[in-house]
Design a protein around this motif. Sequence first.
Motif, PDB file in Angstrom:
ATOM      1  N   VAL A  72       0.535  -1.661   0.033  1.00 26.69           N
ATOM      2  CA  VAL A  72       0.393  -0.173   0.012  1.00 26.69           C
ATOM      3  C   VAL A  72       0.826   0.835   0.225  1.00 26.69           C
ATOM      4  CG1 VAL A  72      -1.872  -0.652   1.127  1.00 26.69           C
ATOM      5  CG2 VAL A  72      -0.522  -0.064   2.610  1.00 26.69           C
ATOM      6  N   ASP A  73       0.126   2.419  -0.425  1.00 25.22           N
ATOM      7  CA  ASP A  73       1.024   4.141  -0.718  1.00 25.22           C
ATOM      8  C   ASP A  73       0.375   4.443   0.481  1.00 25.22           C
ATOM      9  OD1 ASP A  73       2.455   3.119  -2.148  1.00 25.22           O
ATOM     10  OD2 ASP A  73       2.750   4.507  -3.814  1.00 25.22           O
ATOM     11  N   PHE A  74       1.105   6.218   0.785  1.00 24.15           N
ATOM     12  CA  PHE A  74       0.322   6.535   2.045  1.00 24.15           C
ATOM     13  C   PHE A  74      -1.482   7.196   0.692  1.00 24.15           C
ATOM     14  CE2 PHE A  74      -0.656  11.267   2.393  1.00 24.15           C
ATOM     15  CZ  PHE A  74      -1.756  11.143   3.791  1.00 24.15           C
ATOM     16  N   ASP A  75      -1.972   7.062   1.995  1.00 22.77           N
ATOM     17  CA  ASP A  75      -3.986   7.131   1.658  1.00 22.77           C
ATOM     18  C   ASP A  75      -4.406   6.416   1.414  1.00 22.77           C
ATOM     19  OD1 ASP A  75      -5.325   9.331   3.157  1.00 22.77           O
ATOM     20  OD2 ASP A  75      -5.935  10.058   0.311  1.00 22.77           O
ATOM     21  N   GLU A  82      -7.902  -8.309  13.027  1.00 25.77           N
ATOM     22  CA  GLU A  82      -7.187  -7.662  14.371  1.00 25.77           C
ATOM     23  C   GLU A  82      -5.753  -9.160  14.274  1.00 25.77           C
ATOM     24  OE1 GLU A  82     -10.670  -7.085  17.554  1.00 25.77           O
ATOM     25  OE2 GLU A  82     -11.014  -8.723  16.248  1.00 25.77           O
ATOM     26  N   VAL A  83      -5.945  -9.992  14.177  1.00 27.20           N
ATOM     27  CA  VAL A  83      -4.608 -10.695  14.569  1.00 27.20           C
ATOM     28  C   VAL A  83      -3.780  -9.981  13.311  1.00 27.20           C
ATOM     29  CG1 VAL A  83      -3.869 -12.710  13.774  1.00 27.20           C
ATOM     30  CG2 VAL A  83      -5.321 -12.676  14.741  1.00 27.20           C
ATOM     31  N   PHE A  84      -4.175  -9.666  11.904  1.00 28.83           N
ATOM     32  CA  PHE A  84      -3.172  -8.832  10.805  1.00 28.83           C
ATOM     33  C   PHE A  84      -2.924  -8.011  11.405  1.00 28.83           C
ATOM     34  CE2 PHE A  84      -4.890 -13.075   8.139  1.00 28.83           C
ATOM     35  CZ  PHE A  84      -4.334 -13.340   8.814  1.00 28.83           C
ATOM     36  N   PHE A  85      -3.448  -7.134  11.882  1.00 32.97           N
ATOM     37  CA  PHE A  85      -3.693  -5.883  11.548  1.00 32.97           C
ATOM     38  C   PHE A  85      -2.243  -5.396  13.049  1.00 32.97           C
ATOM     39  CE2 PHE A  85      -4.318  -1.668  14.005  1.00 32.97           C
ATOM     40  CZ  PHE A  85      -4.657  -0.724  12.272  1.00 32.97           C
ATOM     41  N   LYS A  86      -2.422  -6.260  14.029  1.00 33.05           N
ATOM     42  CA  LYS A  86      -1.978  -6.296  15.522  1.00 33.05           C
ATOM     43  C   LYS A  86      -0.052  -6.459  14.827  1.00 33.05           C
ATOM     44  CE  LYS A  86      -5.144  -7.093  17.956  1.00 33.05           C
ATOM     45  NZ  LYS A  86      -5.630  -7.851  18.911  1.00 33.05           N
ATOM     46  N   ARG A  87      -0.304  -7.678  13.826  1.00 38.52           N
ATOM     47  CA  ARG A  87       1.424  -7.591  13.353  1.00 38.52           C
ATOM     48  C   ARG A  87       2.142  -7.226  12.384  1.00 38.52           C
ATOM     49  NH1 ARG A  87      -0.221 -13.664  11.803  1.00 38.52           N
ATOM     50  NH2 ARG A  87      -1.064 -14.604  13.884  1.00 38.52           N
ATOM     51  N   VAL A  90       3.196  -1.567   9.492  1.00 33.36           N
ATOM     52  CA  VAL A  90       2.412  -0.292   8.768  1.00 33.36           C
ATOM     53  C   VAL A  90       1.796   0.918   9.953  1.00 33.36           C
ATOM     54  CG1 VAL A  90       1.491   0.628   7.022  1.00 33.36           C
ATOM     55  CG2 VAL A  90       2.884  -1.321   6.105  1.00 33.36           C
ATOM     56  N   LEU A  91       1.924   2.127   9.590  1.00 29.15           N
ATOM     57  CA  LEU A  91       1.555   2.126  10.150  1.00 29.15           C
ATOM     58  C   LEU A  91       0.459   3.209   9.473  1.00 29.15           C
ATOM     59  CD1 LEU A  91       1.578   5.044  12.971  1.00 29.15           C
ATOM     60  CD2 LEU A  91       2.140   6.687  11.614  1.00 29.15           C
ATOM     61  N   SER A  92      -1.216   2.820   9.912  1.00 28.88           N
ATOM     62  CA  SER A  92      -2.404   3.350   9.798  1.00 28.88           C
ATOM     63  C   SER A  92      -3.602   3.848  11.095  1.00 28.88           C
ATOM     64  CB  SER A  92      -2.527   1.748   9.660  1.00 28.88           C
ATOM     65  OG  SER A  92      -2.094   1.243   7.938  1.00 28.88           O
ATOM     66  N   GLU A  93      -4.372   3.909  10.240  1.00 29.93           N
ATOM     67  CA  GLU A  93      -5.505   4.467  10.935  1.00 29.93           C
ATOM     68  C   GLU A  93      -6.292   3.544  11.246  1.00 29.93           C
ATOM     69  OE1 GLU A  93      -8.178   8.764  10.472  1.00 29.93           O
ATOM     70  OE2 GLU A  93      -6.675   8.426   8.978  1.00 29.93           O
ATOM     71  N   ILE A  94      -7.431   3.452  12.120  1.00 37.05           N
ATOM     72  CA  ILE A  94      -8.852   1.972  11.410  1.00 37.05           C
ATOM     73  C   ILE A  94      -9.541   3.177  11.827  1.00 37.05           C
ATOM     74  CG2 ILE A  94      -9.995   1.714  12.988  1.00 37.05           C
ATOM     75  CD1 ILE A  94      -7.921   0.129  15.011  1.00 37.05           C
ATOM     76  N   ILE A  95     -10.180   2.669  10.846  1.00 32.51           N
ATOM     77  CA  ILE A  95     -11.549   4.315   9.917  1.00 32.51           C
ATOM     78  C   ILE A  95     -12.845   3.003  10.576  1.00 32.51           C
ATOM     79  CG2 ILE A  95     -12.864   5.133   7.879  1.00 32.51           C
ATOM     80  CD1 ILE A  95      -9.838   5.352   6.474  1.00 32.51           C
ATOM     81  N   ASN A  96     -13.063   1.543  10.502  1.00 32.34           N
ATOM     82  CA  ASN A  96     -14.235   1.138  11.143  1.00 32.34           C
ATOM     83  C   ASN A  96     -13.404  -0.437  11.294  1.00 32.34           C
ATOM     84  OD1 ASN A  96     -16.304  -1.079   9.636  1.00 32.34           O
ATOM     85  ND2 ASN A  96     -17.545   1.110  10.303  1.00 32.34           N
ATOM     86  N   VAL A  97     -14.347  -0.476  12.573  1.00 33.25           N
ATOM     87  CA  VAL A  97     -14.457  -1.542  12.786  1.00 33.25           C
ATOM     88  C   VAL A  97     -15.946  -2.657  12.727  1.00 33.25           C
ATOM     89  CG1 VAL A  97     -13.373  -3.468  14.669  1.00 33.25           C
ATOM     90  CG2 VAL A  97     -12.075  -1.446  14.205  1.00 33.25           C
ATOM     91  N   ILE A 108     -10.734  -5.023   9.634  1.00 31.22           N
ATOM     92  CA  ILE A 108     -10.877  -3.743  10.760  1.00 31.22           C
ATOM     93  C   ILE A 108     -10.673  -2.339   8.450  1.00 31.22           C
ATOM     94  CG2 ILE A 108      -9.177  -2.439  11.010  1.00 31.22           C
ATOM     95  CD1 ILE A 108      -8.319  -4.440  12.912  1.00 31.22           C
ATOM     96  N   VAL A 109     -10.905  -1.708   8.394  1.00 35.79           N
ATOM     97  CA  VAL A 109     -11.274  -1.311   7.829  1.00 35.79           C
ATOM     98  C   VAL A 109     -10.193   0.207   7.891  1.00 35.79           C
ATOM     99  CG1 VAL A 109     -12.473   0.632   5.658  1.00 35.79           C
ATOM    100  CG2 VAL A 109     -13.004  -1.423   6.982  1.00 35.79           C
ATOM    101  N   ALA A 110      -9.135   0.364   7.017  1.00 38.47           N
ATOM    102  CA  ALA A 110      -8.561   0.957   7.550  1.00 38.47           C
ATOM    103  C   ALA A 110      -7.252   1.967   6.381  1.00 38.47           C
ATOM    104  CB  ALA A 110      -6.647   0.491   8.054  1.00 38.47           C
ATOM    105  N   ARG A 111      -6.931   3.316   7.061  1.00 39.23           N
ATOM    106  CA  ARG A 111      -5.744   4.305   5.745  1.00 39.23           C
ATOM    107  C   ARG A 111      -4.339   4.164   5.847  1.00 39.23           C
ATOM    108  NH1 ARG A 111      -8.613   8.515   6.754  1.00 39.23           N
ATOM    109  NH2 ARG A 111     -10.511   8.254   5.307  1.00 39.23           N
TER     110      ARG A 111
END
Length: 335
Positions: A72-75, A82-87, A90-97, A108-111
């Motif tokens: 992924v690129d910025f934005d 959840e399991v993969f997001f924690k591992r 890449v710095l990401s903002e959580i938009i929706n769970v 998780i929907v992330a940016r």
Amino acid sequence: MTKYDFEALIDNVNKCKVVAIIGLEKNTGKTETLNYIVENIKAYKKIALTSIGTDGEEKDIVYGTLKPSVYVDFDFIYTTTEVFFKRQTVLSEIINVSKYQTPTGRVIVARALEKGKIILSGPPITSWMEETVHLLKNWSDLVLIDGALSRFSQATPFIAEGIILATGAAYSLDKKEILKHTRYVYSLCQLPEADHSDVEILSNADTVHVFQDDEWKDLKIESALHLSRMHEIGVSGENIEKIYIPGALTDSVLKFTHTRGFKEIIVRDFTKIFVSYDVFIKYKPPIKVLRSSNVIGITVNPYSPTGYTIDSQQIINDLKKYIPLPIVDVRKCPL
């Protein structure tokens, strides 16, 4: 295969808001196709990525071979669990769970706030995927749905405006088998739509219906596997012109409809058809769909995970005799 084919594929993707990539077998190049599209469109459109399963693992769990990563690129907007997001790093903002759970946690929907490698993971069922895609469209110009294994459900035209078929040596080392199966799947995507009046009546039906004596009748059974019980619910098998099957159309169901002489079989879309090639050719069923599909391109992966390779150009040339679409070798895509 020419430069025109690569450009035409990207041009076709640009005309869609939701594109699904489906593999005719595991390891046919879905992720390479995804990466190629992303690299050539990211400068023009805001992209969202999702998958009906999990993609981006470093190794194939079956063959133990290295797999291409998802970047992924910025934005960028993307889904994971959840399991993969924690591992991930890449710095990401959580938009929706999501409210619902998968085996690896909620979706998780992330940016993405920086470039990097991710594990793409999403809803495992079609209805949930439809909700997720609707959500992703709020934050993007183009949603790309990566397939899992050889599942087709995410490519339903009720979700995807365009479909890319990924085929290649992982399906078979026999060129004739690759051509046969690819053409077969493409032909299913080209099935004609039912009459508009029938589509209006059946669009929300989740049970088997039959058209008898100039009207549609609800058999109140969810699976066509129970069609042999028609007499038990007061419906004779006589004078039935059409049948609507909301679930899976299988070899056994098709054989049953053939013995009853139905003039038309209607299914929701091509993803509901699980009829083998040999049975389909034998019975030549008069199938129509509630909504037809739009195949916008085909990619060929010449490499098999077992180490064998095929002549991709020969496959492409032969497919082009029957399929008027851009067809490219996914390993030669100019990034």
